[in-house]
Design an enzyme around this catalytic site. Structure first.
Site, PDB file in Angstrom:
ATOM      1  N   HIS A  85       0.854  -1.188   0.000  1.00  0.00           N
ATOM      2  CA  HIS A  85       0.000   0.000   0.000  1.00  0.00           C
ATOM      3  C   HIS A  85       0.889   1.237   0.000  1.00  0.00           C
ATOM      4  CE1 HIS A  85      -3.372   2.654   0.821  1.00  0.00           C
ATOM      5  NE2 HIS A  85      -2.571   3.286   1.649  1.00  0.00           N
ATOM      6  N   ASP A 166     -15.334   2.775   7.750  1.00  0.00           N
ATOM      7  CA  ASP A 166     -14.286   3.685   7.277  1.00  0.00           C
ATOM      8  C   ASP A 166     -14.782   4.521   6.103  1.00  0.00           C
ATOM      9  OD1 ASP A 166     -11.532   4.734   7.049  1.00  0.00           O
ATOM     10  OD2 ASP A 166     -11.713   3.804   5.081  1.00  0.00           O
ATOM     11  N   ARG A 173     -14.703  12.948   7.403  1.00  0.00           N
ATOM     12  CA  ARG A 173     -13.420  13.587   7.727  1.00  0.00           C
ATOM     13  C   ARG A 173     -12.973  14.503   6.602  1.00  0.00           C
ATOM     14  NH1 ARG A 173      -9.722   8.900   8.163  1.00  0.00           N
ATOM     15  NH2 ARG A 173      -8.122  10.460   8.532  1.00  0.00           N
ATOM     16  N   SER A 188      -7.689   3.989   9.321  1.00  0.00           N
ATOM     17  CA  SER A 188      -8.448   3.993   8.070  1.00  0.00           C
ATOM     18  C   SER A 188      -7.756   3.094   7.026  1.00  0.00           C
ATOM     19  CB  SER A 188      -8.540   5.442   7.561  1.00  0.00           C
ATOM     20  OG  SER A 188      -8.993   5.484   6.237  1.00  0.00           O
ATOM     21  N   LYS A 192      -8.786  -1.326   6.036  1.00  0.00           N
ATOM     22  CA  LYS A 192      -9.056  -1.857   4.691  1.00  0.00           C
ATOM     23  C   LYS A 192      -8.051  -2.943   4.316  1.00  0.00           C
ATOM     24  CE  LYS A 192      -9.206   2.484   3.557  1.00  0.00           C
ATOM     25  NZ  LYS A 192      -9.340   3.858   3.129  1.00  0.00           N
TER      26      LYS A 192
END
Ligand code: URA
Length: 430
Positions: A85, A166, A173, A188, A192
């Protein structure tokens, strides 16, 4: 009737208290079910921005967000699963060559990705530049692709049932100035990634002008929080901190970045993209427990390209189809000769976005051919009058706007200073 009240939880955090596991479980669950109003969750998010959360609170918050939806499980696959990621950068197309490369080396790569918002592009937007390619596939199809030794990697959209808390919270947010909180960002992202069912994870935390974290200390803090969350949840996790002051590679924009990724898969491509792809591939293979395979060989001998073709075809794409091109181009020429000593990632990212490569609001369309081609990188010699950047767009009225953004985006001069390294740090579980 619940023993908890939203106001009591907000007050506790506002006054600097630690939330109990029961309070966290309740607040995340009640918010997902619509029992807690958006304004109450926004107030709680603001209190968290100011007061922070402990390691225990952040882990519990993450677990509660995972429990708000489905958790995928690929543990029955015979090959180890590993994902990467990135926190997002300009020209960051690394997932495209990396996923098939790591699959070619023997791991299974389940990668749930997103669409871009603002100046950093989204992986799905890039792949959608390929004719026919579909981001939405079922979990069964994902499993088949991962199990197929000729494919082994899948990049697709996260289903609506993956960490739905989320999704709702991130949307709030985004419009309430509460994105900037290390525990909220870490939970967050990691909710995931953990829900996606990967056994191991490599995080690429970007630092610098074109990243959403500008300071190394902030990036280190975020990376540490994410590595702790992954490790505590049983996912082998490591993070690299990598420089994002100047764009990665020579392109920013969807189809342009696919073309550059194909160059890397064909054994060529810009040195920084190749370097980061190989560094991340080695980390992924190590986390997956695969030894003795050099990913550089799989790039050089075409195995990674074979996996790319199979991966794209399996999702309806035609890997042989010509990539879309923009209707208009404009060349920005170097005003003087010398060394390109600075090319600013944020300015290039914003200009690419203004040209149509990115979206201002969720759901907006992007232009697949739009973006910026960089003819020189920091450290290269440039000659007055030669092309420095080419702007690509379907909307020519965007060209003056992008040129204005790019006006102070670069410096040409002389320097003896060495250019900094790409990898700035590595964070492992303590
Ligand atoms: N990306 C996410 O998915 N969540 C955040 O909070 C910030 C960036």
């Amino acid at each position: 009737m619940s023993v908890h009240s939203a106001v009591a939880v907000i007050r506790a955090k506002r006054d600097g208290g630690e939330l109990s596991d029961a309070q966290i479980d309740w607040v995340v669950d009640a918010f997902t079910r619509g029992e807690i109003a958006d304004e109450q969750m926004s107030a709680l998010a603001m209190a968290i921005v100011w007061r922070g959360m402990s390691r225990r609170e952040t882990a519990r918050w993450t677990a509660a967000m995972i429990d708000s939806g489905k958790r995928l499980d690929f543990s029955d696959l015979t090959r180890p699963t590993v994902d990467k990621h990135s926190t997002g950068g300009v020209g960051d197309k690394i997932t495209l060559p990396l996923s098939p490369l790591v699959a070619a080396c023997g791991a299974a790569v389940p990668q749930l990705s997103g669409r871009g918002l603002g100046h950093t592009g989204g992986t799905l937007d890039k792949l959608e530049a390929i004719s026919g390619w579909q981001a939405d596939i079922s979990v069964e199809r994902m499993r088949e692709m991962l199990a197929d030794p000729a494919i082994g990697a899948v990049v697709c959209a996260a289903g609506a049932d993956l960490a739905p808390a989320d999704k709702r919270l991130y949307a709030l947010r985004d419009v309430t100035g509460t994105v900037e909180s290390i525990p909220l960002i870490a939970s967050s992202i990691m909710s995931k990634k953990i829900a996606e069912g990967t056994g191991a994870l490599v995080l690429d935390v970007k630092v610098g002008r074109g990243a959403f974290l500008k300071e190394l200390s902030q990036a280190r803090e975020l990376a540490t929080a994410m590595v702790e969350l992954g490790t505590d949840a049983g996912v082998r996790t490591v993070a690299l901190l990598t420089a994002m002051d100047t764009p990665l590679g020579r392109t920013a924009g969807n189809a342009l970045e696919v073309a550059e990724s194909l160059e890397v898969l064909a054994g060529g491509g810009p040195a920084d993209v190749v370097e980061l792809t190989l560094v991340l591939a080695r980390e992924m293979l190590a986390q997956a427990g695969i030894d003795g395979i050099d990913p550089a060989d799989a790039l050089a001998d075409g195995r990674a390209m074979d996996h790319w073709r199979a991966m794209i075809t399996a999702q309806g794409g035609n890997p042989e189809a010509p990539l879309p091109t923009a209707r208009h181009t404009e060349i920005l020429r170097a005003p003087l000769s010398g060394t390109l000593i600075r090319l600013d990632a944020l300015d290039v990212g914003i200009a690419a976005w203004q040209l149509g490569a990115g979206r201002a609001r969720q759901g907006d369309a992007v232009q697949p051919g739009a973006g910026i081609e960089m003819h020189a990188k920091e450290g290269d010699s440039v000659t007055a009058g030669e092309p420095l950047l080419t702007l690509h767009t379907d909307t020519p009225e965007a060209i003056p706007v992008a040129l204005e953004t790019l006006r102070d985006s670069y410096d040409i001069g002389e320097t003896d200073e060495p250019f900094g390294p790409l990898v700035l740090g590595r964070i492992t579980a303590s």
